[in-house]
Scaffold this active site. Structure first.
Site, mmCIF file in Angstrom:
data_model
loop_
_atom_site.group_PDB
_atom_site.id
_atom_site.type_symbol
_atom_site.label_atom_id
_atom_site.label_comp_id
_atom_site.label_asym_id
_atom_site.label_seq_id
_atom_site.Cartn_x
_atom_site.Cartn_y
_atom_site.Cartn_z
ATOM 1 N N GLU A 81 3.350 -130.472 -58.180
ATOM 2 C CA GLU A 81 1.990 -130.520 -58.034
ATOM 3 C C GLU A 81 1.278 -129.733 -59.259
ATOM 4 O O GLU A 81 0.775 -128.756 -59.052
ATOM 5 C CB GLU A 81 1.569 -129.616 -56.852
ATOM 6 C CG GLU A 81 2.203 -130.366 -55.573
ATOM 7 C CD GLU A 81 1.364 -129.618 -54.321
ATOM 8 O OE1 GLU A 81 0.815 -128.716 -54.435
ATOM 9 O OE2 GLU A 81 1.666 -130.407 -53.211
ATOM 10 N N GLU A 134 6.689 -134.219 -49.783
ATOM 11 C CA GLU A 134 6.414 -133.239 -48.875
ATOM 12 C C GLU A 134 5.413 -133.840 -47.778
ATOM 13 O O GLU A 134 4.371 -134.678 -48.316
ATOM 14 C CB GLU A 134 5.518 -132.113 -49.246
ATOM 15 C CG GLU A 134 6.238 -130.998 -50.114
ATOM 16 C CD GLU A 134 5.524 -129.909 -50.671
ATOM 17 O OE1 GLU A 134 4.333 -129.622 -50.359
ATOM 18 O OE2 GLU A 134 6.052 -129.314 -51.849
HETATM 19 C C1 PNW Z 1 2.097 -127.679 -51.246
HETATM 20 N N1 PNW Z 1 -4.489 -128.401 -51.317
HETATM 21 O O1 PNW Z 1 0.672 -127.039 -51.702
HETATM 22 C C2 PNW Z 1 3.086 -127.048 -51.953
HETATM 23 O O2 PNW Z 1 3.773 -127.743 -52.687
HETATM 24 C C3 PNW Z 1 3.738 -126.077 -51.084
HETATM 25 O O3 PNW Z 1 4.542 -125.289 -51.842
HETATM 26 C C4 PNW Z 1 3.095 -125.648 -49.880
HETATM 27 O O4 PNW Z 1 3.755 -124.757 -48.822
HETATM 28 C C5 PNW Z 1 2.402 -126.901 -49.036
HETATM 29 O O5 PNW Z 1 1.785 -127.852 -49.950
HETATM 30 C C6 PNW Z 1 1.550 -126.616 -47.847
HETATM 31 O O6 PNW Z 1 0.231 -126.008 -48.312
HETATM 32 C C7 PNW Z 1 -0.511 -127.200 -51.633
HETATM 33 O O7 PNW Z 1 -5.232 -127.596 -50.855
HETATM 34 C C8 PNW Z 1 -1.505 -126.463 -51.328
HETATM 35 O O8 PNW Z 1 -4.860 -129.440 -50.997
HETATM 36 C C9 PNW Z 1 -2.786 -126.661 -51.411
HETATM 37 C C10 PNW Z 1 -3.126 -128.198 -51.151
HETATM 38 C C11 PNW Z 1 -2.320 -129.181 -51.078
HETATM 39 C C12 PNW Z 1 -0.844 -128.908 -51.268
#
Ligand code: PNW
Length: 467
Positions: free
Chosen positions: A167, A370
């Site tokens: 990401e 994921e």
């Molecule tokens: C992902 N958003 O992060 C990460 O790859 C993981 O480490 C994390 O634990 C998981 O999603 C759950 O949050 C994100 O705000 C963080 O859209 C924020 C966002 C999306 C993905």
């Protein structure tokens, strides 16, 4: 409940984690500090000032966790390497104890018939390199290449599936961008004059990493990267114009002007198509470093798949009574739409549309790296963790993904986020995403398989039985 959701025979069902979120042991056995160690301990901006110092203590529970993965029946496991466990200062002095830990993990997976999928970088950037400018420093591409070369040489005899970066959208926008309301490490607030060259360095690092993996892995590697992806939905898949609007919106740099680093085309057009999107260049091009066009040649390395971390939707397109097309964001739908503990809207169609749009634009196989949900999970009086919501959520999303496959989208694997409850970045331990419950109030960090873990076991068993 017996269920079978149809997927192609070679499709893999797994679960995912990331180093800082589960390992703990942040100062043990020679590990160096990362920006997340520093940020969680000292910024005062993480929920309840929680840290990953212990997290799930996976470092000390490795065998137990491997056995739990086998008990669930995972076909594949996605994890990340902690850069500073291997190279404490980011560049030199290889830490043998770090290598030994990941050797045990990888060998333990292979012994249990679980295919490892490795992410080189999942946000825990070496503090020593951050202090030399981090991703702002053009040398950051060299540093990353050097680190990934270590990974390839040491683990490339046993790992076939690699992701360079997790990401870029999120750690660049949330960790470094001035327009983000979310605070991730390192928590600096850069304007476009700095953020655009920083993102360019991240892309340069990705390209170098792909090259290093191809050059140094003994097993021919399958390489991709993981994108943070909220899908643009068309409520009627038969309505060509509606589908086109959703597709255009998915890759438009116009709709994300204030937080452009969250976009997909900026990153993937550069890495996969070898060009920055024109609608983005129009307002960001002025900030690119000299010779950016030449850099694009090494940024754009052939990759084998795009990973999508897909939890929800962004815009939802439909027609009103007069036949006009309009859209709402997923979180502005009418009152009463279902949402998770995180407040993320439940939109199963996201797992239909995201693969579809990305496959159309980039013509590469897709892996769902994921997907999952934060739930109100606790261990009930009967000693079990009843998480029907997660079973229902995952069934709905997997059905949508299965329809994408049936419609010809080449999807190779699905990773549930997460194997176990863990440190959810700026939100600390507030949100539980796991198939396995972890009691963070107990120093022994006891694990309990949730109902969803047993359900996932039957799903995988039904998928792998060829009848
Ligand atoms: C992902 N958003 O992060 C990460 O790859 C993981 O480490 C994390 O634990 C998981 O999603 C759950 O949050 C994100 O705000 C963080 O859209 C924020 C966002 C999306 C993905």
């Amino acid at each position: 409940m017996k269920i079978k959701i149809p997927f192609p025979p070679d499709f893999r069902l797994g679960a995912a984690t990331a180093a800082y979120q589960i390992e703990g042991a942040t100062d043990k056995d020679g590990k160096g500090l990362s920006i997340w160690d520093q940020y969680a301990r000292h910024s005062g901006r993480v929920h309840l000032n929680e840290t990953g110092d212990i997290a799930c203590d996976h470092y000390h529970h490795l065998d137990e966790d491997l056995n739990l993965m086998a008990e669930i029946g995972l076909q594949a496991y996605r994890f990340s390497f902690a850069w500073t466990r291997l190279l404490p200062n980011g560049t030199s002095r290889l830490n043998q104890k770090g290598l030994a830990f990941y050797d045990r993990l990888i060998d333990g997976l292979l012994e249990r018939g679980i295919e490892p999928y490795a992410t080189c970088f999942h946000w825990d950037y070496p503090l020593a390199l951050y202090r030399q400018g981090g991703w702002l420093n053009p040398k950051s591409a060299d540093w990353f290449e050097n680190y990934v070369t270590v990974l390839a040489k040491h683990f490339g005899d046993r790992i076939s599936h690699w992701m360079t970066i997790n990401e870029p959208q999120i750690f660049v926008a949330f960790g470094h961008g001035e327009n983000s309301s979310v605070n991730y490490a390192p928590g600096v607030k850069l304007g476009n004059a700095d953020l655009v060259p920083l993102a360019h360095n991240v892309l340069r690092a990705h390209g170098r990493a792909v090259k290093a993996l191809r050059e140094h892995c003994k097993k021919p590697p399958t390489i991709g990267w993981a994108q943070a992806c909220n899908a643009m939905i068309a409520t009627n898949a038969q309505d060509g114009e509606l589908v086109e609007r959703a597709y255009q919106q998915q890759f438009s740099m116009e709709n994300t002007r204030t937080n452009w680093a969250l976009q997909w085309s900026w990153w993937n057009d550069a890495a996969v198509l070898g060009e920055y999107p024109e609608d983005g260049l129009a307002y960001l091009g002025q900030h690119l470093p000299k010779r950016w066009e030449r850099d694009l040649k090494s940024i754009c390395q052939p990759i084998d798949f795009i990973g999508l971390n897909c939890y929800s939707a962004w815009h939802i397109f439909s027609r009103n009574g007069n036949g006009e097309i309009s859209s709402v964001t997923a979180w502005e739908q009418d009152n009463g739409f279902p949402e998770t503990h995180f407040g993320w809207p439940v939109v199963p169609e996201a797992l239909y549309w995201a693969p579809k749009h990305f496959h159309r634009r980039y013509n590469l196989p897709i892996i769902i790296t994921e997907n999952g949900m934060a739930g109100h999970d606790w261990v009930h009086l009967d000693g079990k963790c009843h998480d029907d919501h997660r079973i229902d959520f995952t069934t709905r999303y997997l059905r949508a993904l299965s329809s994408a496959c049936a419609d010809g989208v080449d999807v190779r694997a699905y990773f549930h986020w997460s194997l176990m409850d863990n440190f959810e970045w700026g939100d600390g331990y507030k949100h539980r995403f796991g198939l396995i419950h972890v009691d963070f109030r107990n120093p022994a960090r006891p694990r309990t398989l949730k109902d969803s873990a047993y359900w996932y076991h039957s799903l995988i068993a039904a998928h792998s039985s060829r009848d």
